[in-house]
Every structure is written in structure tokens, then in C-alpha cells.
Design a protein around this motif. Structure first.
Motif, mmCIF file in Angstrom:
data_model
loop_
_atom_site.group_PDB
_atom_site.id
_atom_site.type_symbol
_atom_site.label_atom_id
_atom_site.label_comp_id
_atom_site.label_asym_id
_atom_site.label_seq_id
_atom_site.Cartn_x
_atom_site.Cartn_y
_atom_site.Cartn_z
ATOM 1 N N ARG A 102 1.309 -1.238 0.386
ATOM 2 C CA ARG A 102 0.161 0.047 -0.012
ATOM 3 C C ARG A 102 0.824 1.665 0.062
ATOM 4 N NH1 ARG A 102 -4.958 -1.322 4.906
ATOM 5 N NH2 ARG A 102 -5.128 -3.349 4.468
ATOM 6 N N GLU A 103 2.174 1.105 0.660
ATOM 7 C CA GLU A 103 2.599 2.410 0.670
ATOM 8 C C GLU A 103 3.984 2.222 1.172
ATOM 9 O OE1 GLU A 103 1.946 5.393 4.120
ATOM 10 O OE2 GLU A 103 -0.648 4.660 3.930
ATOM 11 N N PRO A 104 5.057 1.360 -0.129
ATOM 12 C CA PRO A 104 6.146 0.569 -0.183
ATOM 13 C C PRO A 104 7.010 1.743 0.333
ATOM 14 C CG PRO A 104 4.693 0.264 -2.694
ATOM 15 C CD PRO A 104 4.291 1.473 -1.594
ATOM 16 N N ILE A 105 7.057 3.601 0.199
ATOM 17 C CA ILE A 105 7.789 3.957 1.067
ATOM 18 C C ILE A 105 7.400 4.822 2.011
ATOM 19 C CG2 ILE A 105 8.638 6.645 1.247
ATOM 20 C CD1 ILE A 105 7.728 6.743 -2.170
ATOM 21 N N THR A 106 6.775 3.877 2.277
ATOM 22 C CA THR A 106 6.567 4.410 3.871
ATOM 23 C C THR A 106 6.955 2.724 4.844
ATOM 24 O OG1 THR A 106 4.995 5.625 4.171
ATOM 25 C CG2 THR A 106 5.154 4.154 6.646
ATOM 26 N N ASP A 107 7.197 1.887 4.055
ATOM 27 C CA ASP A 107 7.418 0.323 4.663
ATOM 28 C C ASP A 107 9.421 1.063 4.255
ATOM 29 O OD1 ASP A 107 7.286 -2.236 4.729
ATOM 30 O OD2 ASP A 107 8.763 -2.278 3.265
ATOM 31 N N PHE A 108 9.855 1.053 3.781
ATOM 32 C CA PHE A 108 10.848 0.741 3.247
ATOM 33 C C PHE A 108 11.853 2.116 4.443
ATOM 34 C CE2 PHE A 108 15.079 1.461 0.875
ATOM 35 C CZ PHE A 108 15.487 0.120 0.646
ATOM 36 N N THR A 109 11.321 3.011 4.516
ATOM 37 C CA THR A 109 11.716 3.993 5.242
ATOM 38 C C THR A 109 11.877 3.447 6.946
ATOM 39 O OG1 THR A 109 9.864 5.324 5.150
ATOM 40 C CG2 THR A 109 11.896 6.027 3.744
ATOM 41 N N VAL A 110 10.749 3.478 6.890
ATOM 42 C CA VAL A 110 10.504 2.526 8.083
ATOM 43 C C VAL A 110 11.506 1.695 8.737
ATOM 44 C CG1 VAL A 110 10.069 1.597 9.890
ATOM 45 C CG2 VAL A 110 8.504 2.610 8.962
ATOM 46 N N ASN A 111 11.788 0.909 7.937
ATOM 47 C CA ASN A 111 12.184 -0.744 7.926
ATOM 48 C C ASN A 111 13.703 -0.152 7.804
ATOM 49 O OD1 ASN A 111 9.961 -2.158 8.785
ATOM 50 N ND2 ASN A 111 9.759 -3.219 6.762
ATOM 51 N N ALA A 112 14.413 -0.068 6.322
ATOM 52 C CA ALA A 112 15.343 -0.188 6.279
ATOM 53 C C ALA A 112 16.363 1.428 6.921
ATOM 54 C CB ALA A 112 15.426 -0.440 4.202
ATOM 55 N N ASN A 113 15.598 2.306 6.218
ATOM 56 C CA ASN A 113 16.935 3.783 7.017
ATOM 57 C C ASN A 113 16.409 4.198 8.339
ATOM 58 O OD1 ASN A 113 15.846 4.295 3.871
ATOM 59 N ND2 ASN A 113 16.027 6.013 3.695
ATOM 60 N N GLY A 114 15.100 3.451 8.870
ATOM 61 C CA GLY A 114 15.327 3.756 10.104
ATOM 62 C C GLY A 114 16.604 2.608 11.013
ATOM 63 N N THR A 115 16.503 1.444 10.201
ATOM 64 C CA THR A 115 17.330 0.766 10.848
ATOM 65 C C THR A 115 18.694 1.563 10.697
ATOM 66 O OG1 THR A 115 16.536 -1.275 10.637
ATOM 67 C CG2 THR A 115 18.678 -1.284 10.791
ATOM 68 N N LEU A 116 18.837 2.006 8.967
ATOM 69 C CA LEU A 116 20.140 2.665 9.000
ATOM 70 C C LEU A 116 20.458 3.938 10.100
ATOM 71 C CD1 LEU A 116 23.180 3.128 7.300
ATOM 72 C CD2 LEU A 116 21.521 4.309 5.883
ATOM 73 N N ASN A 117 19.615 4.293 10.510
ATOM 74 C CA ASN A 117 19.844 5.443 11.414
ATOM 75 C C ASN A 117 19.747 5.008 13.016
ATOM 76 O OD1 ASN A 117 18.863 7.582 9.724
ATOM 77 N ND2 ASN A 117 16.902 8.156 10.294
ATOM 78 N N LEU A 118 19.995 3.910 12.484
ATOM 79 C CA LEU A 118 20.243 3.884 14.250
ATOM 80 C C LEU A 118 21.789 2.886 14.440
ATOM 81 C CD1 LEU A 118 16.988 1.672 15.383
ATOM 82 C CD2 LEU A 118 17.491 3.374 17.055
ATOM 83 N N LEU A 119 21.857 2.147 13.232
ATOM 84 C CA LEU A 119 23.461 1.667 13.225
ATOM 85 C C LEU A 119 24.566 2.588 13.034
ATOM 86 C CD1 LEU A 119 22.556 -1.119 9.689
ATOM 87 C CD2 LEU A 119 23.940 -1.638 12.873
ATOM 88 N N GLU A 120 24.135 4.222 12.554
ATOM 89 C CA GLU A 120 24.631 5.299 12.270
ATOM 90 C C GLU A 120 25.093 5.903 13.799
ATOM 91 O OE1 GLU A 120 27.852 7.015 10.603
ATOM 92 O OE2 GLU A 120 27.158 5.017 9.887
ATOM 93 N N LEU A 121 23.940 5.688 14.562
ATOM 94 C CA LEU A 121 24.187 6.818 15.645
ATOM 95 C C LEU A 121 24.869 5.786 17.179
ATOM 96 C CD1 LEU A 121 20.488 8.362 16.321
ATOM 97 C CD2 LEU A 121 22.943 9.384 16.162
ATOM 98 N N THR A 122 24.491 4.517 16.561
ATOM 99 C CA THR A 122 25.440 3.126 17.404
ATOM 100 C C THR A 122 26.896 4.052 17.181
ATOM 101 O OG1 THR A 122 23.300 2.291 17.550
ATOM 102 C CG2 THR A 122 25.174 1.066 18.520
ATOM 103 N N ARG A 123 27.287 3.950 16.158
ATOM 104 C CA ARG A 123 28.402 3.713 15.876
ATOM 105 C C ARG A 123 29.341 5.232 16.048
ATOM 106 N NH1 ARG A 123 31.998 4.954 11.060
ATOM 107 N NH2 ARG A 123 30.527 6.117 10.217
ATOM 108 N N LYS A 124 28.161 6.106 16.090
ATOM 109 C CA LYS A 124 28.778 7.292 16.160
ATOM 110 C C LYS A 124 29.064 7.370 17.943
ATOM 111 C CE LYS A 124 27.578 12.354 15.651
ATOM 112 N NZ LYS A 124 26.892 12.684 15.444
ATOM 113 N N HIS A 125 27.872 6.879 18.682
ATOM 114 C CA HIS A 125 27.607 7.718 20.602
ATOM 115 C C HIS A 125 27.859 5.927 21.395
ATOM 116 C CE1 HIS A 125 26.446 11.419 19.340
ATOM 117 N NE2 HIS A 125 25.419 10.673 18.909
ATOM 118 N N CYS A 126 27.556 5.054 21.227
ATOM 119 C CA CYS A 126 27.977 3.654 21.274
ATOM 120 C C CYS A 126 28.574 2.533 21.248
ATOM 121 C CB CYS A 126 26.725 3.213 22.275
ATOM 122 S SG CYS A 126 25.539 3.438 21.719
#
Length: 358
Positions: A102-126
Motif C-alpha cells: 500500500r505504501e512502499p516508501i513508508t515501509d522502506f523508510t521505516v524498515n531500512a532507513n530507520g535501521t540505518l539511522n540506528l546503526l549509524e548513531l550506535t557507531r557514533k555514540h556507543c
């Protein structure tokens, strides 16, 4: 004080993890903006779960209504707790392959981009924190449907001569050349990113490819939460539709407590870029017909269901996880809940919420 940061903290696995980790003595920071209500409607909202966590755990739990797609919303949380974060447990997701179309962009940004954000912040801060990701068996697409399957009275089963018969499907199955669904594709992207941050950057990342994750805390909806939604229909008389494969499609089911306990074991001795199939395995699995029969027995009444010959795109006919790799790495971990115990708890959880709703 060691901090555990849990995304999707009001969801089934997230809330189970928050309580488990708090009992182990960690302070927990939760991130959850209740997008489940956006995905599946008000009845799937996890707001009730967030309230329980904040009320029950008080100062040991702090909640942030942040969207994992927004780096600027996440950065202040990571900056505030910094290297005190010992564990990042990422359970937030858009979890339905039907909804993803129904909403491929929402799905991808939550599942893929959101995960990338968390990985990068983990690498940077902890960067010394363990990073655990709840992936999915949908990364294998519909490849499992090419296995030699045999039709039995109430289920499909794999031919006994196949190597997967004894313990289920292991991590050697290819994720290429298959129909994933858009949800499966977005989770593949996230899955591979988590592996790469382990192998390339040396972060202590673990990928857990789950089958059906379930438990009494599930806010089941038609498009996600197989056993929880089935239990809700069994108790209320609401009509339930079985899609395809004669209702004999098989899923293994893992109780949320058993899964979170597996996360805990990984956290105690994390590895870099490791991948595990995780589920109920041969210990806890059922077909749709078998689940309906259990629900009828527990509810004490007939189940109102119908059958549609059209199966869901990319859906598995037979999935049982081979969990032997994880058990070899962490031999002290074992499944506590069998299929009957899981179903009884799921039904009890739905009963409790139906009473509260009244």
C-alpha cells in the motif's frame, strides 16, 4: 548504570524486552511512536502497553515518542545517554507484507532507513554496545515453497528425506532469486546493513530472523499477529479468513519471553555480524487448521472462519526454523513454551484486553 535502548518498546517484543531487561537491573530507554495504530488501525494501537510500562517501571523506564525515520529526533536520545548505552535492541518495524504494498516508501523508510539511522548513531555514540535486530524469515522470500512438500490431513510437511526435515530451515537458504514481497525486500536491506556494520565496522551486531513471534502482549490485527488475531476472533465470534494452501500452511511460533531470553544470551557474549534463524522450531509449530482447533478447544466454542483460495503474495507454505546454530553458540538457552502453552497464554492475553476494553 548500564542503559538498554529499545525501539518499538511498546510492541510485543519491545515491551517484553523492557520488562526483562529492567528485571536484570538495567535502566531502559524506549522509543515508540505507536505507528502500529497507523498501520493497522486503532485496535492495534500499543498505547495501552506504553502506559503500563511507564506506570509499572516508573523511574527505571523512560519513553520517547520519536520516529526512527527521523535522524534529528533520534540523535538527542543517543547523545544524552552516550556510552552508557550497553545494548541497542531494535524491534520497531512495519511488519506486514500485505500493508507494504500500500505504501512502499513508508515501509522502506521505516524498515531500512530507520535501521540505518540506528546503526549509524550506535557507531557514533556507543560503538561498544551490542546491537540486536529483529529481522524476519521473509528475507528468504518464497524460496521455502520450492521444498518438497507432502500434504497431510491437517498440514503440509516437508519430505522426510530432505535435510531440513529433522530440525527445519537453516541459515544456508539463499535470499536471492525469489519473490520477497516489498516488506521482505525492506527487511533484507535492513538485515544486510546490520550484518555489514558488524563485519565492516566491527560493531557487535546480531540478526535474528524470526518466524511467528507471539505472546500475550500482542495487539493482533488481521494483517499482522497471526495467533493474537486468531485468538481475538475465537473469543468474540468475529469472522476470520484463511488465505490459501487449504489452511494447512505451517508456521513455527516463539513466545516473546523465549525470544527476549535469546537476546539476553547474545547480549552476554555478542558477536559481530552474526545471523540466526530463530523460532519455535520443531518444539512449537502448527498449521492454520491446527491453530483453529486449539483456539476452539480453549475458547469452548466453534470458530467463525471462512476460506479464500487466493494465498497472500510471497507467503510461506511451510516454515519451521532450524535454531541449532543459536543453540550451539548459546547452549544454556532453551525454549520454555510449547504450542499449547503459547496458545493458552495468547488467549488469556486477548481475554484480559477484551475485558479492559469493556
Amino acid at each position: 548504570m548500564a542503559i538498554a535502548l529499545v525501539t518499538g518498546s511498546a510492541g510485543l517484543i519491545g515491551a517484553e524486552a523492557v520488562r526483562f531487561l529492567a528485571e536484570k537491573g538495567l535502566d531502559v530507554v524506549g522509543i515508540d511512536n505507536d505507528m502500529r495504530a497507523y498501520f493497522f488501525g486503532a485496535e492495534a494501537s500499543t498505547d495501552w502497553s506504553r502506559e503500563q510500562l511507564e506506570t509499572g517501571l516508573k523511574s527505571q523506564y523512560r519513553h520517547f515518542m520519536a520516529d526512527i525515520r527521523e535522524l534529528d529526533a533520534l540523535e538527542p536520545v543517543f547523545r544524552e545517554y552516550g556510552s552508557d548505552i550497553a545494548l541497542v535492541l531494535h524491534t520497531a518495524a512495519q511488519p506486514s507484507h500485505d500493508w507494504a504494498a500500500r505504501e512502499p516508501i513508508t515501509d522502506f523508510t521505516v524498515n531500512a532507513n530507520g535501521t540505518l539511522n540506528l546503526l549509524e548513531l550506535t557507531r557514533k555514540h556507543c560503538p561498544e554496545a551490542a546491537f540486536i535486530f529483529t529481522s524476519t524469515n521473509k528475507v528468504y522470500g518464497d524460496t521455502p515453497n520450492r521444498l518438497p512438500l507432502v500434504e497431510l490431513e491437517t498440514r503440509w510437511e516437508i519430505d522426510q528425506s530432505h535435510p531440513f526435515y529433522a530440525d527445519g530451515i537453516d541459515e544456508s537458504m539463499s535470499i536471492d532469486g525469489t519473490l520477497h514481497s516489498l516488506f521482505g525486500a525492506s527487511k533484507v536491506a535492513a538485515d544486510v546493513l546490520v550484518q555489514e556494520y558488524g563485519r565492516y565496522f566491527g560493531l557487535k551486531t546480531g540478526v535474528f530472523r524470526g518466524g511467528c513471534l507471539t505472546g500475550p502482549g500482542h495487539s493482533g490485527a488481521e494483517l499482522h499477529g497471526f495467533l493474537a488475531y486468531l485468538a481475538k476472533c475465537a473469543l468474540t465470534g468475529r469472522a476470520y479468513t484463511v488465505f490459501g494452501y487449504k489452511g494447512k500452511q505451517v508456521r513455527d511460533n516463539i513466545h516473546s519471553h523465549d525470544l527476549v531470553n535469546a537476546f539476553w544470551h547474545f547480549f552476554q557474549a555478542p558477536r559481530a555480524g552474526e545471523v540466526y534463524n530463530i523460532g519455535g522450531g520443531r518444539h512449537a509449530n502448527c498449521s492454520m487448521l491446527e491453530a483453529i482447533s486449539m483456539a476452539e478447544e480453549i475458547a469452548g466454542k466453534a470458530f467463525n472462519w471462512s476460506y479464500s483460495e487466493e494465498n497472500r503474495v510471497g507467503d510461506h507454505i511451510w516454515w519451521i526454523s532450524d535454531i541449532s546454530k543459536f543453540k550451539n553458540h548459546f547452549p544454556d538457552w532453551n525454549l520454555q513454551y510449547d504450542m499449547q502453552g503459547i496458545m493458552e497464554q495468547v488467549m488469556d492475553g486477548q481475554r484480559a484486553r477484551l475485558v479492559t476494553a469493556v
